[in-house]
Design a protein around this motif. Structure first.
Motif, PDB file in Angstrom:
ATOM      1  N   LEU A 276     -21.046  22.786  16.002  1.00 35.08           N
ATOM      2  CA  LEU A 276     -21.048  21.571  15.191  1.00 35.08           C
ATOM      3  C   LEU A 276     -20.213  20.492  15.874  1.00 35.08           C
ATOM      4  O   LEU A 276     -20.636  19.339  16.008  1.00 35.08           O
ATOM      5  CB  LEU A 276     -20.446  21.934  13.831  1.00 35.08           C
ATOM      6  N   ILE A 277     -19.031  20.900  16.297  1.00 30.38           N
ATOM      7  CA  ILE A 277     -18.128  19.941  16.932  1.00 30.38           C
ATOM      8  C   ILE A 277     -18.744  19.441  18.237  1.00 30.38           C
ATOM      9  O   ILE A 277     -18.700  18.248  18.555  1.00 30.38           O
ATOM     10  CB  ILE A 277     -16.762  20.601  17.190  1.00 30.38           C
TER      11      ILE A 277
ATOM     12  N   ILE B 196     -21.306  16.995  17.296  1.00 28.00           N
ATOM     13  CA  ILE B 196     -20.711  15.728  16.861  1.00 28.00           C
ATOM     14  C   ILE B 196     -20.360  14.889  18.087  1.00 28.00           C
ATOM     15  O   ILE B 196     -20.635  13.694  18.151  1.00 28.00           O
ATOM     16  CB  ILE B 196     -19.436  15.981  16.022  1.00 28.00           C
ATOM     17  N   ALA B 197     -19.794  15.537  19.084  1.00 25.30           N
ATOM     18  CA  ALA B 197     -19.313  14.781  20.230  1.00 25.30           C
ATOM     19  C   ALA B 197     -20.429  14.394  21.190  1.00 25.30           C
ATOM     20  O   ALA B 197     -20.330  13.398  21.875  1.00 25.30           O
ATOM     21  CB  ALA B 197     -18.255  15.590  20.967  1.00 25.30           C
TER      22      ALA B 197
ATOM     23  N   LEU C  37     -24.812  13.069  18.790  1.00 27.43           N
ATOM     24  CA  LEU C  37     -24.892  11.904  17.916  1.00 27.43           C
ATOM     25  C   LEU C  37     -24.869  10.618  18.734  1.00 27.43           C
ATOM     26  O   LEU C  37     -24.367  10.599  19.858  1.00 27.43           O
ATOM     27  CB  LEU C  37     -23.737  11.932  16.921  1.00 27.43           C
ATOM     28  N   PRO C  38     -25.439   9.540  18.183  1.00 30.17           N
ATOM     29  CA  PRO C  38     -25.516   8.286  18.931  1.00 30.17           C
ATOM     30  C   PRO C  38     -24.132   7.780  19.331  1.00 30.17           C
ATOM     31  O   PRO C  38     -23.121   8.138  18.744  1.00 30.17           O
ATOM     32  CB  PRO C  38     -26.198   7.334  17.955  1.00 30.17           C
TER      33      PRO C  38
ATOM     34  N   ILE D 184      -8.864   8.967  18.178  1.00 28.25           N
ATOM     35  CA  ILE D 184     -10.018   8.330  17.536  1.00 28.25           C
ATOM     36  C   ILE D 184      -9.998   6.830  17.791  1.00 28.25           C
ATOM     37  O   ILE D 184     -11.009   6.216  18.100  1.00 28.25           O
ATOM     38  CB  ILE D 184     -10.024   8.640  16.024  1.00 28.25           C
TER      39      ILE D 184
ATOM     40  N   ASN E  64     -11.198   6.308  21.273  1.00 27.62           N
ATOM     41  CA  ASN E  64     -12.428   7.006  21.652  1.00 27.62           C
ATOM     42  C   ASN E  64     -12.202   8.051  22.746  1.00 27.62           C
ATOM     43  O   ASN E  64     -13.033   8.253  23.613  1.00 27.62           O
ATOM     44  CB  ASN E  64     -13.477   5.999  22.139  1.00 27.62           C
TER      45      ASN E  64
ATOM     46  N   ILE F 204     -10.389  14.241  20.939  1.00 32.58           N
ATOM     47  CA  ILE F 204     -11.018  14.356  19.610  1.00 32.58           C
ATOM     48  C   ILE F 204     -11.609  15.754  19.445  1.00 32.58           C
ATOM     49  O   ILE F 204     -11.377  16.444  18.445  1.00 32.58           O
ATOM     50  CB  ILE F 204     -12.135  13.304  19.424  1.00 32.58           C
TER      51      ILE F 204
END
Lengths: 319, 328, 321, 276
Positions: A22-23, A26-27, A30-31, A278, A281, A286
Motif C-alpha cells: 500500500l505504502i 501510495i508513493a 498515484l499521480p 511531507i 516532498n 515519507i
C-alpha cells in the motif's frame, strides 16, 4: 496457546506485507512524480529530461514496479532506507537519531492516559448514573473531541505566554538536564495523551458496566461479598481484559498526535521528521515514516492480542 | 401396496471437521453431528423427532430443508432428490416446505412490520398480483392463527412469545405448503400458551391436510401430537416406532431412561424405573467403535463397546431399535 | 419457623411506569421443608426469590417483612446482610452458563464461601472444595478445581453451583429454576442430588419452577403465583387432587400427559398474562377466567383459608360458584 | 440523561447548519474585505472578534468557514461510509476467504493512522479540499467496514435470516432486506462520530497548511494563521479552535446518544424478563 501466537504473528506479517504494498503504491503509482517535484523544487524551473532520468536511475525508478518493490523491501530489511532528497542524510540514521526522543514521548503519553483513564472509567461505572459519572463521562467525550493542535495552542497560551512556567517549544535531552527534559515534554505528552485518556475512560466504563450487569456478579453477591469485594474479586478482571485493546488504540492516537505535537513544539522526533518530509516532498523519508508507523502500530496490536490471549482463559485454553 | 412417502430421508450424515495443528491445520478427526439417519414421513402424518440438546435433531431439520450441505445421504421430497438440486428448482420446492422455529424472539426480523413478515414468502415467490390481493392474503392468514388483522402494522417486539409464534406459523402457511418442519415450536413458551399453540397446529393440520415433522425434547408434547416417533441420541436414531409402541413398550435403554426421567405432574405417580436414571454427558465426544450410549447405559455389556448396534426390527409392528439388548 | 414472609412487595420503577413484580405476598417455610413457587414467566417468582436475599437492583423498592431466624432481612444492615448471604441462605441460579465467572477457575469460585465466612486459608478451603465436588458427584474433582467454567458441560456447571450453595450447610437454599436450562436426563439426576443433599443437611429448599412435574415429585408445599400475587397455596397432594383456583386448574389441564387418552385436545388457558406495568383493576386473571363474576373485575381477591393446608384467592370460589 | 446530550449535540449542529445557510446574511462584513489600517486588532464594537493579519473581520471569516468545514466532514464520511458499509456487508455475509481478504486489507489500512496517511496523500495529490476528501475517504472506510462486518456476523446468526433462506430468499434480498436495516443503528452512530473525527483531521491538515487553499477558508486555516499571532491576538486562533472542538463534541454527543437509543440491551432486558 502456541497456535494462537503463531496465528496472530502470521496475520500481522500478512498485514504488514499488504501495508508495505500500500505504502509502495501510495508513493509510486498515484499521480504526481516525486522526482519531478523534487527536481522542480530544487532547480526552480525547467529541467533537462536527462537530469530527471538520471535521478530516476539513481533511485531505481526506471525498473518495473515489481522489481522496484522487491528491491525496496530488500533494502529496507537490510537497513538501507535510502537517502533523504532534502538533506542528503541516510534515512536510517535520521530515524535512529530521533527514535529515542519520540519513544520517550510515546511512553510518557500512554502512561498518563492510563493513569487518568483507568480510575475515571472505574469510578464512572461504579457510580453509574450519579452526578460524578455524568461529569467524568462528559470529560471523557471532551477529551476525545479536543483537537491536538488547539489544545496545544491553549496550553501554550496559558503556561508559556501568560504564566511563563513551561517552555513554548524546544526539547532538552534527558542527558542535559532531567528537570529541563521533563519540563520540555510536559505539555507535549499531556496533549498527546488527552484523547487516549478519554478513550480509556469511556472504554473502561462501558466494559465494567457490562460485566457488572452479568449473572455471575449476582452469584458473587449471593455468596456474601460486599460491593467493593465484588468489584475487586469478580468484576475488574473480566472488565479489564478487553481494555488492553484500547491501550493499543491509544498508541494509535498518540502516534497520530505526535506528528502535530512534535511539529508545534519543535521537538526533533520522528513526527516532526515526517511532517517536514511531507513539506519538502522528500519521498524516501515519507515512505520510511509510513512503514515505521505501520510496523509500530502492528507490533503494538500484536502485543495487545498476545497478552489478551495470555490473560483470557477462554482463549488461552482453546488449543 | 405401500404408499409413496412424502418425504424420504436416506442415510444422511453431517460431519463437522475438527482441526488441529499449529501452523498448518490438519483435519484430525470429525464430529458427527448426524450419522446415517433415515426415515420416511407419509402424507398427512405427524412425525415426532425427540432428543436432547446437541443430539443433532436441528441439524436433521436444516438438512431436510437444504440449509446445510450434507456429508452424505440424500433427502427426497415427493420422489425428487433435493440434495444437489439446482438453485432455481430448489426455490420452487421450498414453497411447499416451510419451517417454524423454536425461538419466537430471534426468528422474526425486528425491523419488519408483522404484515410484511407474514407476506414475505408471497413477495419472494411472486404469488400475488397486486397490493390488495397481498393485503387480503396476509389478513386471512392472521385471522387463521387468531391474530387481529388490525394490528398488522406493528413490529414483532410489541407481541408476546405466543403471539409471535402465531406470526411464525402464519408466515409458514401463506404460500400453502404441504409440509411443515416444526423445530421445537413450543419449547420456549409457557405451559398455558404452549397448549394454545399445540391445538392451533393440530387444527391447521387437519384443515389443510398438512404433514408435520415435529422436533422436540419434551416427550409428553411429542406423545400428544405425533403419530410416529423417532428417538435420537448423539446423532443417530436409536429407536423408531409408532406412538403406542414407543411409549407403551419402550425398548432402547435410552428411551427408557428418558421416560423414567420425565417428571409427571401427579404426586402419586410412581417412578418405577429409578435405576434407569442416567449419568454423564451426551455421548457426542465418544470415540470408540461401539454404541455411543455405552458409557451412560445401565444395561451395557462388553459387546456394546466394540460393535456398533444397527437399527433393526424388534417386533412385528414397525418398531425398530439400535441396541444389542436381547441379542445373544 | 425458619422463614416468615409477610406482605412482601417488590416494585421496579421504569421510565414510564411502576412494575409490581411481587405484590403483597406472604408465606412461611419450616426447617427442612421443600416449598415450591410455581408460575409462568413474568409471574414474579424469580423477583420474589431474589427479594428474599435482597439481590434486587438498588432502584427497586422492597417493603414488607422477611423474618429469617428472628431477623428482618428487609431492614437488616448491610454488614449483617453480607454475613447472611451464602452462609445462612444460599442460592442456585437458573443458567449455569452465565452464573459462573468465566475468568476464574472453578476452584477459586468454589472456595469463596469458606474464605468469606469462615476466614479459612486457601489450602484448607481448597481441600474442602475437592470434597464438595465429590459430594456433587463430579469425577476427577481435584483436576476439575483447576478448570475454567467454559471447559465444563452445563450439567457439570450446575453441579458446581450446587456445591457452592451447600458448602456452609445453610439452613435455606433457594433454587431458581435450577434445571430449566438442562436436558431432561441430566435435570432428573441433578434434582435428585439437590433433594438428597438438602435432606441430609436438613436445609429447607425453596424450589422455583414452572414445571408442574418437578413440583409433584420434589415439593412438600406449593404456591402458585400469577401476575405478582399468590393465587393458591396448598400442600402438594391437595393442590394436585383438588386444585381450587381457575388458573391452577387451567395450568394442570394445559400440560400434555403421556397417560392421557390420545387424540383428545388439550384445554389451554385462553389469552395472555396481563402486562405488569398496567395491571387490571380487579383480579389479574379476570380476562382469562372461565368462572369470573362481576366482583372479580372490581376488586382484588385475597388469599382465604379453605382448610388447614389450602388457601386460595378467588371470589368465584368464595361465592361457591 | 443520555438523551439530554443527544439533544444538546443536535441543537449545536442545527445552529451550525443555520449559520452555514445564512452565512452571507449574518456575516457582519465581507469576509474577503481587507482593511490594512486595522490589522491584528483585538475585539471591538466593529469587529466582535477582531481582525486578522490583513485586516479581515474574524467573525465573518469564521462564519463563512462553517460551510467548507462541515462539507468536508460530511462528504468524506459519506463516501467512506458507502465503501466501508458495502465491503463490510459482503465480508460479513459471505465469510470465508472473502471475509479474510477484506479484513486483512482493512487491517493494512488501519495500521496507518488516518492523519498520517492523509498528510502523505495530500503531499502527493497536492493540497486542496478535494485531496483532503479523497484522502480521508481512502483511509476512513475501514472503520465502517469493521463495524458493519462485526454487526453482520452477529445479526447473521439470528434465526430470521435462516428463515428467509428457508423461504427461498436470494442473497441480495437477505443482505438488503434483513441485514442492512438491522445494522443501520451502528452505522449511523459510526457515521456521526466519523464526521467529527474527519473535521478534526481536516483541521489538522489545514493547520499544517496542507488543507483547503485560499480563497477557500476552513476553521483549520484560520487557526493556522492565528497561531502565528498567538501572543498578539489570542482570540484569532482560540475562536476557530473552539468552534472545531464544539462541532466535534456535538457529533460525539449525537453518536453517543444514538448508541444508547439504539442499544437493544437497555430496552430489551426489561421486555425479556417480562415475557420469558
Amino acid at each position: 496457546m502456541k497456535r494462537y501466537i503463531l496465528k496472530r504473528l502470521l496475520y500481522s506479517l500478512l498485514t504488514l506485507w499488504l501495508t508495505s504494498m500500500l505504502i509502495f503504491a501510495i508513493a509510486r503509482i498515484l499521480p504526481g512524480d516525486p522526482v519531478q517535484g523534487v527536481v522542480m523544487a530544487s532547480h526552480m524551473g525547467a529541467v533537462d529530461n536527462n537530469v530527471i532520468e538520471g535521478i530516476r536511475a539513481q533511485f531505481g525508478l526506471n525498473q518495473p514496479l515489481t522489481v522496484q518493490y522487491l528491491i525496496w523491501v530488500k533494502n529496507f530489511i537490510s537497513g538501507d532506507w535510502g537517502v533523504s532528497i532534502a538533506s542528503g542524510e541516510k534515512v536510517f540514521d535520521m530515524f535512529m537519531k530521533r527514535l529515542p526522543i519520540t519513544f520517550e514521548l510515546f511512553v510518557c503519553s500512554v502512561l498518563w492516559s492510563m493513569l487518568i483513564g483507568f480510575p475515571c472509567g472505574i469510578i464512572s461505572a461504579v457510580k453509574h448514573g450519579d452526578f460524578i459519572d455524568r461529569l467524568l463521562s462528559a470529560g471523557a467525550v471532551l477529551g476525545l473531541s479536543l483537537p491536538v493542535f488547539w489544545e496545544g495552542i491553549i496550553l501554550i497560551y496559558l503556561f508559556s505566554v501568560m504564566l511563563h512556567i513551561l517552555p513554548p517549544s524546544g526539547f532538552v535531552p534527558f542527558s542535559d538536564s532531567i528537570k529541563g527534559n521533563l519540563l520540555s515534554i510536559a505539555m507535549p505528552t499531556f496533549i498527546m495523551g488527552t484523547q487516549g485518556a478519554g478513550l480509556i475512560a469511556r472504554y473502561v466504563r462501558s466494559s465494567l458496566l457490562e460485566v457488572l450487569g452479568q449473572d455471575f456478579i449476582r452469584t458473587a453477591y449471593a455468596k456474601g461479598y460486599s460491593e467493593i469485594e465484588v468489584l475487586l474479586r469478580h468484576a475488574l478482571k473480566p472488565a479489564l481484559l478487553p481494555v488492553a485493546t484500547v491501550a493499543g488504540l491509544t498508541w494509535g492516537y498518540v502516534t497520530a498526535g505526535s506528528f502535530i505535537v512534535e511539529y508545534m513544539f519543535a521537538i526533533p522526533g520522528l513526527g516532526r521528521m515526517g511532517v517536514n518530509a511531507i513539506f519538502s516532498n522528500d519521498f524516501p523519508v515519507i515512505q520510511a515514516t509510513l512503514i515505521i508507523v505501520a510496523i509500530n502500530i502492528l507490533a503494538v496490536n500484536l502485543l495487545v492480542d498476545l497478552q489478551y490471549g495470555y490473560l483470557d482463559p477462554r482463549i488461552r485454553v482453546q488449543s | 401396496m405401500t404408499m409413496q412417502p412424502l418425504l424420504q430421508v436416506k442415510a444422511i450424515s453431517k460431519e463437522f471437521p475438527v482441526y488441529q495443528g499449529q501452523v498448518f491445520k490438519k483435519k484430525t478427526y470429525v464430529t458427527q453431528a448426524v450419522k446415517s439417519v433415515s426415515f420416511d414421513i407419509f402424507k398427512g402424518e405427524t412425525f415426532g423427532l425427540v432428543g436432547e440438546s446437541g443430539c443433532g435433531k436441528t441439524t436433521v431439520c436444516r438438512a431436510i430443508l437444504q440449509l446445510t450441505p450434507l456429508t452424505s445421504g440424500a433427502v427426497f421430497y415427493k420422489g425428487n432428490c433435493l440434495s444437489g438440486m439446482a438453485k432455481k428448482e430448489l426455490r420452487k420446492v421450498r414453497r411447499h416446505m416451510q419451517i417454524v422455529y423454536q425461538d419466537p424472539f430471534a426468528s422474526l426480523n425486528p425491523r419488519t412490520k408483522v404484515r410484511d413478515i407474514i407476506g414475505e414468502p408471497l413477495v419472494i415467490h411472486k404469488l400475488t398480483q397486486n397490493r390488495s390481493e397481498y393485503k387480503d392474503r396476509v389478513e386471512a392468514m392472521m385471522t387463521m392463527v387468531s391474530l387481529n388483522p388490525a394490528i398488522s402494522g406493528r413490529y414483532p417486539h410489541e407481541f408476546s412469545g405466543g403471539q409471535r409464534q402465531r406470526i411464525s406459523i402464519a408466515r409458514a402457511l401463506t404460500v400453502n405448503p404441504d409440509f411443515l418442519v416444526l423445530d421445537e415450536p413450543v419449547s420456549s413458551l409457557d405451559v398455558s400458551i404452549q397448549a394454545q399453540i399445540i391445538n392451533l397446529l393440530e387444527e391447521i393440520r387437519e384443515k389443510f391436510s398438512l404433514t408435520y415433522l415435529f422436533i422436540a425434547h419434551d416427550l409428553a408434547v411429542v406423545h400428544h401430537i405425533s403419530k410416529r416417533v423417532a428417538v435420537m441420541y448423539a446423532g443417530e436414531i436409536v429407536e423408531i416406532a409408532d406412538r403406542q409402541n414407543l411409549y407403551g413398550n419402550p425398548s432402547h435403554p435410552y428411551t427408557k431412561a428418558l421416560l423414567a426421567a420425565l417428571p409427571i405432574p401427579d404426586p402419586q405417580a410412581s417412578y418405577k424405573d429409578e435405576n434407569a436414571m442416567l449419568q454423564g454427558g451426551n455421548g457426542v465426544m465418544e470415540h470408540h467403535a461401539g454404541c455411543k450410549f455405552y458409557v451412560r447405559c445401565p444395561a451395557r455389556r462388553h459387546l456394546c463397546q466394540v460393535k456398533k448396534p444397527v437399527l433393526k426390527k424388534v417386533n412385528q409392528h414397525d418398531h425398530m431399535m439400535a441396541c444389542h439388548l436381547g441379542e445373544s | 419457623m425458619l422463614l416468615q414472609v409477610s406482605n412482601l412487595r417488590t416494585y421496579f420503577k421504569t421510565r414510564s411506569s411502576l412494575v409490581k413484580a411481587v405484590d403483597d405476598i406472604s408465606f412461611e417455610l419450616d426447617q427442612g421443608q421443600t416449598l415450591s413457587i410455581v408460575g409462568e414467566s413474568g409471574s414474579g417468582k424469580t423477583a420474589a426469590a431474589l427479594s428474599l436475599m435482597r439481590l434486587i437492583p438498588g432502584s427497586a423498592q422492597l417493603s414488607g417483612k422477611i423474618m429469617f431466624e428472628d431477623q428482618d432481612i428487609v431492614t437488616m444492615g448491610r454488614k449483617a446482610l453480607f454475613g447472611l448471604r451464602g452462609d445462612k441462605i444460599a442460592m442456585v441460579f437458573q443458567d449455569p452458563m452465565t452464573a459462573l465467572n468465566p475468568v476464574l477457575t472453578i476452584g477459586e469460585q468454589l472456595i469463596e464461601p469458606y474464605l468469606i465466612h469462615r476466614k479459612m486459608n486457601r489450602k484448607q478451603a481448597f481441600n474442602l472444595g475437592i470434597a464438595l465436588l465429590q459430594k456433587v458427584r463430579i469425577q476427577d474433582a481435584e483436576k476439575r478445581m483447576h478448570c475454567y467454567p467454559h471447559e465444563l458441560s452445563g450439567g457439570m456447571r450446575q453441579r458446581v453451583m450446587i456445591a457452592m450453595a451447600i458448602a456452609l450447610h445453610p439452613p435455606l437454599i433457594i433454587a431458581d429454576e435450577p434445571t430449566t436450562a438442562l436436558d431432561v436426563s441430566i435435570a432428573a439426576e441433578l434434582l435428585e442430588l439437590l433433594k438428597s443433599i438438602t435432606r441430609e443437611q436438613g436445609s429447607a429448599l425453596l424450589l422455583i419452577t414452572h414445571n408442574l412435574g418437578i413440583v409433584a415429585r420434589y415439593a412438600d408445599k406449593v404456591m402458585i403465583m400469577y401476575a405478582g400475587k399468590i393465587v393458591e397455596k396448598a400442600s402438594k397432594v391437595n393442590l394436585y387432587q383438588k386444585p381450587q383456583h381457575p388458573y391452577t386448574q387451567g395450568l394442570l389441564a394445559s400440560v400434555p400427559k403421556i397417560s392421557a387418552d390420545t387424540g383428545k385436545k388439550l384445554t389451554p388457558i385462553p389469552g395472555n398474562p396481563p402486562d405488569l406495568a398496567t395491571p387490571p383493576k380487579g383480579c389479574a386473571f379476570y380476562d382469562r377466567c372461565p368462572f369470573k363474576i362481576t366482583q372479580c373485575g372490581r376488586n382484588v381477591p385475597k388469599l382465604t383459608k379453605l382448610n388447614d393446608d389450602h388457601e386460595v384467592a378467588c371470589f368465584a370460589k368464595e361465592a361457591g360458584r | 440523561m443520555k438523551n439530554r446530550t443527544l439533544y444538546l449535540g443536535l441543537i449545536i449542529i442545527a445552529a451550525l447548519l443555520v449559520v452555514m445557510a445564512a452565512a452571507p446574511q449574518i456575516a457582519p462584513h465581507d469576509p474577503e474585505a481587507q482593511d490594512l489600517y486595522h490589522v491584528l486588532e483585538g475585539p471591538s464594537e466593529k469587529h466582535l472578534l477582531g481582525t486578522d493579519d490583513v485586516g479581515r473581520d474574524l467573525l465573518s471569516r469564521v462564519i463563512t468557514g462553517t460551510r467548507p468545514t462541515l462539507l468536508i466532514g460530511v462528504l468524506s464520511t459519506l463516501f467512506s461510509g458507502i465503501i466501508g458499509v458495502g465491503l463490510g456487508l459482503v465480508a460479513g455475509y459471505k465469510g470465508g476467504a472473502i471475509d479474510m481478504a477484506v479484513m486483512r486489507v482493512t487491517d493494512a489500512f488501519m495500521s496507518l493512522p488516518v492523519l498520517v496517511v492523509t498528510l502523505a496523500l495530500v503531499a502527493i495529490f497536492g493540497s486542496g479540499m478535494q485531496s483532503v476528501i479523497i484522502a480521508i475517504t481512502l483511509v476512513n472506510w475501514t472503520g465502517f467496514a469493521r463495524i458493519v462486518r462485526g454487526e453482520v456476523l452477529h445479526t447473521r446468526e439470528f434465526v430470521y435470516v435462516e428463515a428467509a433462506r428457508a423461504m427461498g430468499a436470494s442473497g441480495l434480498r437477505i443482505i438488503f432486506y434483513h441485514l442492512l436495516p438491522n445494522v443501520m443503528g451502528p452505522i449511523i452512530v459510526t457515521a456521526s462520530i466519523a464526521i467529527g473525527g474527519n473535521i478534526m483531521i481536516e483541521s489538522a491538515v489545514s493547520f499544517l497548511g496542507l488543507g483547503a487553499q485560499p480563497p477557500l477558508s476552513t476553521w483549520g486555516n484560520e487557526l493556522r494563521i492565528g497561531y502565528a499571532y498567538l501572543e498578539v491576538v489570542p482570540l484569532f486562533s482560540i475562536a476557530p479552535g473552539l468552534l472545531i472542538t464544539l462541532t466535534v463534541l456535538a457529533f460525539n454527543f449525537i453518536g453517543d446518544g444514538l448508541r444508547d437509543a439504539f442499544d437493544p440491551r437497555i430496552s430489551q432486558t426489561f421486555n425479556k424478563s417480562k415475557e420469558k
